[in-house]
Scaffold this active site. Sequence first.
Site, PDB file in Angstrom:
ATOM      1  N   HIS A  92       0.841  -0.939  -0.002  1.00  0.00           N
ATOM      2  CA  HIS A  92       0.087   0.026  -0.231  1.00  0.00           C
ATOM      3  C   HIS A  92       0.763   1.555  -0.100  1.00  0.00           C
ATOM      4  CE1 HIS A  92      -3.974  -1.656   0.534  1.00  0.00           C
ATOM      5  NE2 HIS A  92      -3.508  -2.707   0.904  1.00  0.00           N
ATOM      6  N   ASP A 152      -7.215  -2.242  -1.092  1.00  0.00           N
ATOM      7  CA  ASP A 152      -8.340  -3.371  -0.780  1.00  0.00           C
ATOM      8  C   ASP A 152     -10.036  -2.748  -0.896  1.00  0.00           C
ATOM      9  OD1 ASP A 152      -5.929  -4.010   0.739  1.00  0.00           O
ATOM     10  OD2 ASP A 152      -6.678  -2.213   1.682  1.00  0.00           O
ATOM     11  N   GLU A 171      -6.618 -12.417   3.282  1.00  0.00           N
ATOM     12  CA  GLU A 171      -7.574 -11.414   3.133  1.00  0.00           C
ATOM     13  C   GLU A 171      -8.459 -11.221   2.275  1.00  0.00           C
ATOM     14  OE1 GLU A 171      -4.925  -7.938   3.681  1.00  0.00           O
ATOM     15  OE2 GLU A 171      -4.602  -8.109   6.208  1.00  0.00           O
ATOM     16  N   HIS A 190      -7.842  -8.029  -0.195  1.00  0.00           N
ATOM     17  CA  HIS A 190      -6.959  -7.496  -0.741  1.00  0.00           C
ATOM     18  C   HIS A 190      -6.253  -7.862  -1.830  1.00  0.00           C
ATOM     19  CE1 HIS A 190      -1.917  -5.552   0.525  1.00  0.00           C
ATOM     20  NE2 HIS A 190      -1.749  -6.585  -0.264  1.00  0.00           N
TER      21      HIS A 190
HETATM   22 ZN   LIG Z   1      -4.673  -4.451   1.497  1.00  0.00          ZN
END
Ligand SMILES: [Zn+2]
Length: 253
Positions: free
Chosen positions: A169, A176, A232, A235
């Site tokens: 990021h 995300d 995740e 992500h």
């Molecule tokens: Zn992320």
Amino acid sequence: MVTNTLNIKNVIFIVILTVVLGCKNDSQRVTPKTQDVNEIKPKESLDTGISENNVQEDVPEPMEIKTEKSKSVDESSWSELTAEDGYTLDIKYATTDNFTKKIIYDCAKCYLRPEAAEKLQAVQLALKEKFGYRIKLFDCFRPRPFQQRLWDIMPDPNYVTPPHKGSMHSRGMAVDLTLVDQSGKELDMGTEFDFFGPEAHQGYNHSDAVKRNRWILKSTMEKHGFGSIRTEWWHYSYKGKSWPLDEWVWECE
Ligand SMILES: [Zn+2]
């Protein structure tokens, strides 16, 4: 006898002098510490409205960001993703609706490196044409000073990437996101964004509906050059050229 007395006097004098100088050095050492503490007082904009009595004393306050470092966007390095491009922006770290319950970003913006932004736009078009879905963005580029704020609140590498290491990021290569239908309703992905537990893992055995929704997101992202991570579902990182960690902080109107 006289010589001995003089020696003892000398020794006493040196001892006193050493103690006095020692104290002075200590006080000199303490002064900058006090200044440092004053310098890292949080900005008022970070006040989440929680009364001070409820704030745990052992939670470090976020570092102040020197906003004079901000400059207008360099468009060869950054592309902004906006509602005009069809995205729904729900940048969680610009609100208290995130796992820290604190506002991390000064305002909600989504920037990615140009090639990642271009590919995400292709994902958006593919989703719309094939399924009638659109993208909702939870987080995009995370300036390193904001990564530092997150780390100051949650200094645990199980939850937050240490700022010196830097996440994708902070390189502007990760996003995300989730999917919304034509009415803007989020599709069921099995958990909320930033849910910490096995239910958030890509391989978790959810209902067929959740598996389908995740598959649509994952297969479309992968087709356009984004890679997922195991833990995740929201992500994705674009697998393009490597960009450095970036200190640039966007301006807020
Ligand atoms: Zn992320």
